[in-house]
Design an enzyme around this catalytic site. Structure first.
Site, PDB file in Angstrom:
ATOM      1  N   ASP A 192      11.944  -5.315  -2.301  1.00 51.89           N
ATOM      2  CA  ASP A 192      11.113  -4.586  -1.356  1.00 51.89           C
ATOM      3  C   ASP A 192      11.896  -3.399  -0.801  1.00 51.89           C
ATOM      4  O   ASP A 192      13.092  -3.264  -1.090  1.00 51.89           O
ATOM      5  CB  ASP A 192      10.703  -5.556  -0.233  1.00 51.89           C
ATOM      6  CG  ASP A 192       9.243  -5.382   0.151  1.00 51.89           C
ATOM      7  OD1 ASP A 192       8.779  -4.228   0.165  1.00 51.89           O
ATOM      8  OD2 ASP A 192       8.585  -6.390   0.449  1.00 51.89           O
ATOM      9  N   ASP A 279       0.112  -3.052   0.837  1.00 55.09           N
ATOM     10  CA  ASP A 279      -0.316  -4.439   0.595  1.00 55.09           C
ATOM     11  C   ASP A 279      -1.828  -4.629   0.507  1.00 55.09           C
ATOM     12  O   ASP A 279      -2.601  -4.020   1.239  1.00 55.09           O
ATOM     13  CB  ASP A 279       0.217  -5.349   1.709  1.00 55.09           C
ATOM     14  CG  ASP A 279       1.729  -5.429   1.695  1.00 55.09           C
ATOM     15  OD1 ASP A 279       2.361  -4.695   0.911  1.00 55.09           O
ATOM     16  OD2 ASP A 279       2.275  -6.217   2.477  1.00 55.09           O
TER      17      ASP A 279
HETATM   18  C1  GLA Z   1       5.996  -6.110   2.034  1.00 57.75           C
HETATM   19  C2  GLA Z   1       5.527  -6.327   0.612  1.00 57.75           C
HETATM   20  C3  GLA Z   1       4.744  -7.610   0.526  1.00 57.75           C
HETATM   21  C4  GLA Z   1       5.579  -8.779   1.030  1.00 57.75           C
HETATM   22  C5  GLA Z   1       6.085  -8.497   2.431  1.00 57.75           C
HETATM   23  C6  GLA Z   1       7.091  -9.519   2.901  1.00 57.75           C
HETATM   24  O1  GLA Z   1       4.934  -5.859   2.892  1.00 57.75           O
HETATM   25  O2  GLA Z   1       4.761  -5.245   0.172  1.00 57.75           O
HETATM   26  O3  GLA Z   1       4.321  -7.832  -0.798  1.00 57.75           O
HETATM   27  O4  GLA Z   1       6.651  -8.992   0.151  1.00 57.75           O
HETATM   28  O5  GLA Z   1       6.724  -7.235   2.493  1.00 57.75           O
HETATM   29  O6  GLA Z   1       7.525  -9.269   4.205  1.00 57.75           O
END
Ligand code: GLA
Length: 635
Positions: A192, A279
């Site tokens: 990430d 997301d």
């Molecule tokens: C980000 C990523 C998600 C998830 C969260 C975890 O938002 O895009 O897919 O992994 O972090 O905190």
């Protein structure tokens, strides 16, 4: 005093500037005879499995994760390909300062406790491996993770001092990768990027002293404010560490920088899958955003380098068992896009209907088809879209997608599939199992939010070859001509993100506008040369170089020119075809208003074809050029 450079040199320099290549010093349009997209690791087909994030957030433990694994095995889904069991954010307690060792939350993962006091995931991954599964772990490019960045009240965050809570890779890449893969036995890593996004000097959590400052290298709202070279260097370091820790090459590298920093253009060169948007949430509207972020990026995905519109949200909200139409659509679209298929629900409680849906063998087979061609859009509108995917068997898959909340009448044409209208097309409905037949066209009724998916067999319009727009998995825009990355304004902008209607709404933020397109000019305009329309071809910008893998075809042919959509009527461009680095054919310098010029090359025995368009006048940035009817032919 200014130096007077000879004119030719000035033009050449302008070109280099245009291609943003001055620093590297090399000519980016020069043929290399090598396929440059990512092929390391183990992702010849899109990875499949389960991830803890959409099901549990950071509230994870061993029972939940191993429970998911056992369920996948018991439900028969593991045998159908769902193999990776991925722990997302929330597994870490802290970093031990004496030696930089990452410490696991043992109260959540009791099996990680060891006599020597240093927890290890080894017995946990051993258990998954013994079940025939693979294990995935989560980390961050920066010092801190996404939940630390955005969920200050989360009780599952790392604990301890500022330095102990620095659990991300930053400054620890070699050590952490060796720990994950060599010591702990993981097979997959999701990296990430929130640590490079949310810890600027002015962030409250930094000002308050809770976290250390790390100058942001990623800015969701601005490509120009992202330090792309720095982020790429980190991914290169991670790749090198992965290769070192995995001499057998058995790893998967998942990039998660959510479409920021123009990653939709370069993610394919740095990892096995790369997130194209922020997301997903379990809402129809948000699903549209994530789908759109990958749907027009077919050329930016190949075996080993997939677009990732985020994990599945089947099982929750508008994709739960009460919304089977929506859940099927979500699954159909991800299958057609060759998206990684990661289930994100608590599989221990999965209703039978959803287990069945996720286990649809035909849909899985589309997603896992060995040719690796992401579907392209044969028909596009805000209401209905028709996506077509070429399968390794030569058959087609077609998805007819009703984006709207009202029923839709759709006419599907053989031409959408590049199949002949005067011959029968056999269709197999992959949701109902029903067989149908189409000649020329057929009328279909779609329910609100419905997606119909057919496998289709007919007579190809191009009898003895394959158009390049039918095989995006074999075409890599090594240089796509985009000089000033601009956000794509056509993506659905959802009010159903985590932000709701707070603030002023999601602006166009995902760079990639003007990228290489199938059967369309860049910016979504029609392929057209001097007034003649072409339904098939590749639309690109000048100063581009496309790598094309040739699997045994003997001839390349296309009709080339500056597309009618050019705003610039004066600039000229030349087209060249290379085979394994050798020049095979060129066009004359063509400008707007010139008729298409046929170009053909003998590519017998050639493994890698390169299609290069050079603007021959300076200031010709963003000149749309067309490889109309571009095809590889048997004779
Ligand atoms: C980000 C990523 C998600 C998830 C969260 C975890 O938002 O895009 O897919 O992994 O972090 O905190």
């Amino acid at each position: 005093m200014k130096l007077a450079l000879p004119r030719l040199r000035t033009a050449a320099l302008a070109l280099l500037f245009a291609a943003g290549l001055m620093a590297a010093g090399a000519d980016p349009l020069a043929p290399t005879a090598t396929w440059s997209a990512y092929t390391a690791g183990r992702a010849a087909t899109p990875p499949m499995g389960w991830s803890s994030w959409n099901a549990f957030g950071t509230d994870i433990d061993e029972h939940k994760v191993l429970g998911a694994a056992q369920s996948l095995v018991d439900q028969g889904l593991a045998a159908k390909g769902y193999r990776y069991i991925n722990i997302d954010d929330g597994w870490w307690l802290q970093r031990r300062l004496s030696d930089g060792m990452l410490i696991i939350r043992t109260e959540r993962f009791p099996s990680t406790q060891q006599a020597n006091g240093t927890p290890s995931f080894r017995s946990f991954t051993d258990r998954l491996h013994a079940m025939g599964l693979k294990a995935g772990i989560y980390t961050d490019l920066g010092r801190n993770s996404c939940s630390q960045a955005y969920s200050p009240d989360d009780t599952d965050l790392p604990k301890g001092s500022v330095l102990e809570r620095e659990v991300g890779l930053y400054g620890h890449t070699q050590q952490d990768i060796a720990l994950f893969f060599e010591t702990w036995g993981f097979d997959y890593i999701k990296v990430d990027g929130c640590g490079l996004r949310a810890f600027g000097a002015d962030a409250e959590k930094v000002r308050s002293g809770k976290y250390r400052e790390l100058k942001p290298a990623l800015d969701m709202d601005s490509v120009a404010r992202s330090d792309i070279a720095a982020v790429q260097q980190q991914f290169r370091d991670i790749h090198n560490a992965l290769v070192k820790s995995n001499p057998d090459g058995d790893f998967v590298l998942s990039l998660c920088v959510w479409g920021a920093g123009n990653v939709r253009a370069w993610g394919k060169d740095f990892g096995n899958l790369s997130r194209t948007s922020d997301d997903i949430t379990p809402s129809w509207s948000r699903m549209l955003t994530n789908f759109d972020s990958a749907a027009k990026r077919a050329f930016y995905a190949h075996p080993g380098s997939w677009n990732d519109p985020d994990m599945l949200f089947i099982g929750k909200g508008e994709f739960d068992a009460k919304h089977l139409t929506e859940a099927r659509s979500h699954f159909s679209l991800w299958a057609m896009l060759n998206a990684p298929l990661f289930i994100g629900m608590d599989m221990r409680k999965a209703p039978e209907s959803l287990v069945e849906l996720l286990g649809n063998r035909e849909l899985i087979a589309l997603n896992q088809d060995a040719a690796g061609h992401q579907a392209t859009l044969a028909y596009d509108s805000h209401d209905v879209q028709i996506l077509v995917k070429t399968l390794s068997s030569g058959d087609k898959a077609v998805a007819i997608f009703n984006r709207t909340a009202a029923p839709a009448d759709v006419e599907l044409q053989a031409a959408h599939l590049k199949l002949r209208a005067d011959a029968d097309v056999e269709l197999l409905d992959l949701w109902s199992g029903q067989q149908r037949r189409l000649r020329g066209q057929m009328k279909l009724k779609l329910a609100a939010h419905e997606t119909l998916v057919f496998k289709a067999r007919g007579t190809r319009v191009l009898a003895d070859g394959l158009y390049l727009s039918e095989q995006p998995g074999n075409v890599n825009p090594a240089v796509d001509g985009v000089v000033q990355p601009m956000p794509d304004p056509t993506l659905h902008r959802s009010a159903k993100g985590w932000q709701g209607t707070r603030g002023s709404g999601e602006r166009p933020i995902y760079a990639g506008w003007g990228g290489v397109q199938a059967d369309s000019a860049p910016y979504g305009e029609a392929l057209s040369l001097n007034g003649k329309r072409y339904e098939t071809g590749i639309g690109s910008l000048a100063n581009s170089r496309l790598e094309v893998r040739n699997h045994g075809y003997r001839r390349f042919s296309a009709t080339v020119g500056v597309n009618d959509s050019a705003r610039d009527a004066a600039s000229t461009a030349t087209f060249a075809v290379y085979g394994d680095g050798k020049l095979l054919a060129t066009s004359r310098a063509l400008k707007w208003g010139d008729s298409g010029e046929p170009i053909t090359a003998d590519v017998s025995g050639v493994k890698l074809i390169e299609l290069v368009v050079r603007a021959t006048t300076p200031d010709a940035a963003a000149l749309p050029v067309t490889w109309a009817d571009a095809a590889l032919l048997a004779k």
